[in-house]
Design an enzyme around this catalytic site. Structure first.
Site, mmCIF file in Angstrom:
data_model
loop_
_atom_site.group_PDB
_atom_site.id
_atom_site.type_symbol
_atom_site.label_atom_id
_atom_site.label_comp_id
_atom_site.label_asym_id
_atom_site.label_seq_id
_atom_site.Cartn_x
_atom_site.Cartn_y
_atom_site.Cartn_z
ATOM 1 N N SER A 21 0.827 -1.220 0.000
ATOM 2 C CA SER A 21 0.000 0.000 0.000
ATOM 3 C C SER A 21 0.859 1.268 0.000
ATOM 4 C CB SER A 21 -0.870 0.072 1.256
ATOM 5 O OG SER A 21 -1.756 -0.998 1.331
ATOM 6 N N VAL A 67 -14.704 5.033 6.389
ATOM 7 C CA VAL A 67 -14.621 6.441 6.005
ATOM 8 C C VAL A 67 -15.971 6.993 5.507
ATOM 9 C CG1 VAL A 67 -13.932 6.263 3.572
ATOM 10 C CG2 VAL A 67 -12.820 7.926 5.061
ATOM 11 N N TYR A 150 -5.562 9.739 -9.710
ATOM 12 C CA TYR A 150 -4.976 9.167 -10.931
ATOM 13 C C TYR A 150 -5.399 9.999 -12.138
ATOM 14 C CZ TYR A 150 -3.567 5.894 -14.491
ATOM 15 O OH TYR A 150 -2.977 5.341 -15.585
ATOM 16 N N TYR A 160 -10.420 1.976 -16.398
ATOM 17 C CA TYR A 160 -10.456 2.610 -15.068
ATOM 18 C C TYR A 160 -11.900 2.849 -14.636
ATOM 19 C CZ TYR A 160 -8.159 5.060 -11.229
ATOM 20 O OH TYR A 160 -7.685 5.426 -10.007
HETATM 21 N N1 NAD Z 1 -2.106 1.655 -7.243
HETATM 22 C C1 NAD Z 1 -2.231 2.513 -8.238
HETATM 23 O O1 NAD Z 1 -1.957 2.210 -9.422
HETATM 24 C C2 NAD Z 1 -2.685 3.929 -7.946
HETATM 25 C C3 NAD Z 1 -2.406 4.974 -8.861
HETATM 26 C C4 NAD Z 1 -2.878 6.255 -8.591
HETATM 27 C C5 NAD Z 1 -3.619 6.480 -7.413
HETATM 28 N N2 NAD Z 1 -3.860 5.453 -6.547
HETATM 29 C C6 NAD Z 1 -4.664 5.718 -5.344
HETATM 30 O O2 NAD Z 1 -3.883 5.494 -4.191
HETATM 31 C C7 NAD Z 1 -4.764 5.253 -3.080
HETATM 32 C C8 NAD Z 1 -4.274 4.071 -2.288
HETATM 33 O O3 NAD Z 1 -4.410 2.879 -3.010
HETATM 34 P P1 NAD Z 1 -3.292 1.748 -3.080
HETATM 35 O O4 NAD Z 1 -2.917 1.637 -4.518
HETATM 36 O O5 NAD Z 1 -2.238 1.957 -2.064
HETATM 37 O O6 NAD Z 1 -4.136 0.416 -2.752
HETATM 38 P P2 NAD Z 1 -4.585 -0.288 -1.382
HETATM 39 O O7 NAD Z 1 -5.587 -1.311 -1.813
HETATM 40 O O8 NAD Z 1 -3.407 -0.739 -0.644
HETATM 41 O O9 NAD Z 1 -5.319 0.888 -0.550
HETATM 42 C C9 NAD Z 1 -6.686 1.215 -0.662
HETATM 43 C C10 NAD Z 1 -7.204 1.382 0.753
HETATM 44 O O10 NAD Z 1 -8.551 1.883 0.798
HETATM 45 C C11 NAD Z 1 -9.108 1.333 1.990
HETATM 46 N N3 NAD Z 1 -10.570 1.445 2.039
HETATM 47 C C12 NAD Z 1 -11.466 0.916 1.150
HETATM 48 N N4 NAD Z 1 -12.723 1.173 1.580
HETATM 49 C C13 NAD Z 1 -12.614 1.871 2.751
HETATM 50 C C14 NAD Z 1 -13.569 2.418 3.665
HETATM 51 N N5 NAD Z 1 -14.891 2.299 3.480
HETATM 52 N N6 NAD Z 1 -13.110 3.079 4.772
HETATM 53 C C15 NAD Z 1 -11.772 3.218 4.985
HETATM 54 N N7 NAD Z 1 -10.831 2.736 4.131
HETATM 55 C C16 NAD Z 1 -11.246 2.055 3.042
HETATM 56 C C17 NAD Z 1 -8.653 -0.122 1.911
HETATM 57 O O11 NAD Z 1 -8.853 -0.847 3.100
HETATM 58 C C18 NAD Z 1 -7.194 0.053 1.535
HETATM 59 O O12 NAD Z 1 -6.379 0.154 2.682
HETATM 60 C C19 NAD Z 1 -6.168 5.102 -3.690
HETATM 61 O O13 NAD Z 1 -6.850 6.342 -3.613
HETATM 62 C C20 NAD Z 1 -5.849 4.781 -5.138
HETATM 63 O O14 NAD Z 1 -6.931 5.072 -6.007
HETATM 64 C C21 NAD Z 1 -3.405 4.193 -6.778
#
Ligand code: NAD
Length: 270
Positions: A21, A67, A150, A160
């Site tokens: 994460s 959240v 993103y 997406y």
């Molecule tokens: N991985 C990628 O390619 C990428 C690229 C750009 C942006 N992001 C963004 O980065 C952020 C983190 O994602 P990540 O890639 O580290 O993946 P991740 O799956 O590790 O993290 C997503 C988190 O959201 C939490 N979550 C989901 N529903 C929830 C709720 N109701 N209440 C509280 N928490 C909740 C999950 O438990 C998880 O810890 C996200 O916003 C994602 O869209 C990711």
């Protein structure tokens, strides 16, 4: 190499699910830079138990909060202030979830109930977090809030899906709340628009392997890793970026401003 950029600062980190994460890496870097932390995630994610390893590594309590639930958020901010013995300096919103993607619905056939849940979890949750902090006056002046987004908010990446709309809304909340919080308390709110990254949420996007390889070839510096993202986030929580607010900041090795690269052209000519 730590520089004590966050010495004396206190922050809440949302969204560390496992060691891939982005929030996990960010918590480690914030700790390295001298911050005190509270970790939080949805109760269902806490049941996985992984977060306890991180909690131990960064010496932070874990306080569960869905959240989308205002009572959970109020409890989280109140308990965090109790733990810190004062107000909070920074918040990382690292949360995303698409029900339609998860259930295999394409963009043109989304289920609207799932869609509103997606928008609530992935975008309006930032409003909920900021509103809770605002109502409790929980953030110090010059505090900094960062959410992850993103580039699908600006350009079409078909798979997406509804998350593109969620990210566009997230970026809009960042500007609108950022304005209000800036005027009221000099609190800054920004999004970081990150390269595709291999995490649980990232890998949920259809065709992710092709997607991440294409982005790598389209970025002069290559894709930014989760560790790079954590470093960038630390600078936004630090006092070195005090006048930056309401921005969507691309952190993508140059992808966002590249039309095409020689590597991609050569690939097309094969
Ligand atoms: N991985 C990628 O390619 C990428 C690229 C750009 C942006 N992001 C963004 O980065 C952020 C983190 O994602 P990540 O890639 O580290 O993946 P991740 O799956 O590790 O993290 C997503 C988190 O959201 C939490 N979550 C989901 N529903 C929830 C709720 N109701 N209440 C509280 N928490 C909740 C999950 O438990 C998880 O810890 C996200 O916003 C994602 O869209 C990711």
């Amino acid at each position: 190499m730590a520089n004590n950029l966050l010495k004396g600062k206190k922050g809440i980190i949302f969204g560390a699910l496992d060691e891939k994460s982005i929030a996990w890496k960010t918590a480690l870097k914030c700790h390295e830079e001298g911050a005190q932390l509270v970790l939080t995630n949805a109760p269902v994610a806490l049941r996985m138990g992984e977060i306890n390893k991180l909690a131990e590594a960064v010496n932070a309590p874990v306080i569960g909060a869905d959240v989308t639930n205002m009572d959970d958020l109020k409890n989280l901010f109140e308990k965090s202030m109790e733990h810190f013995g004062g107000k909070i300096d920074f918040v990382l919103h690292s949360i995303g979830m698409s029900l339609n993607v998860r259930k295999g619905k394409s963009y043109t056939e989304i289920n609207y109930e799932w869609n509103s849940k997606t928008l609530d979890i992935s975008a309006m949750s930032l409003h909920r977090v900021l509103r809770t902090a605002w109502d409790l006056d929980a953030l110090n002046e010059w505090g900094s809030v960062v959410a992850l987004t993103y580039i699908a908010a600006q350009r079409v990446f078909p798979d997406y899906n509804e998350m593109a709309d969620a990210k566009a809304l997230l970026e809009s909340v960042t500007r609108s709340f950022g304005y209000n919080y800036g005027v009221k308390k000099k609190v800054r709110v920004n999004t970081i628009s990150q390269s595709p990254t291999r995490t649980t949420a990232g890998s949920g996007v259809k065709g992710f392997d092709g997607f991440i390889t294409f982005a790598e070839k389209m970025s002069p510096l290559g894709n930014a890793s989760a560790d790079d993202c954590a470093n960038y986030t630390v600078t936004l929580f630090s006092d070195l970026t005090r006048m930056v607010t309401m921005q969507n900041l691309f952190h993508d090795g140059g992808f966002s401003f590249t039309g095409v690269t020689k590597e991609v052209i050569e690939q097309m000519e094969k």
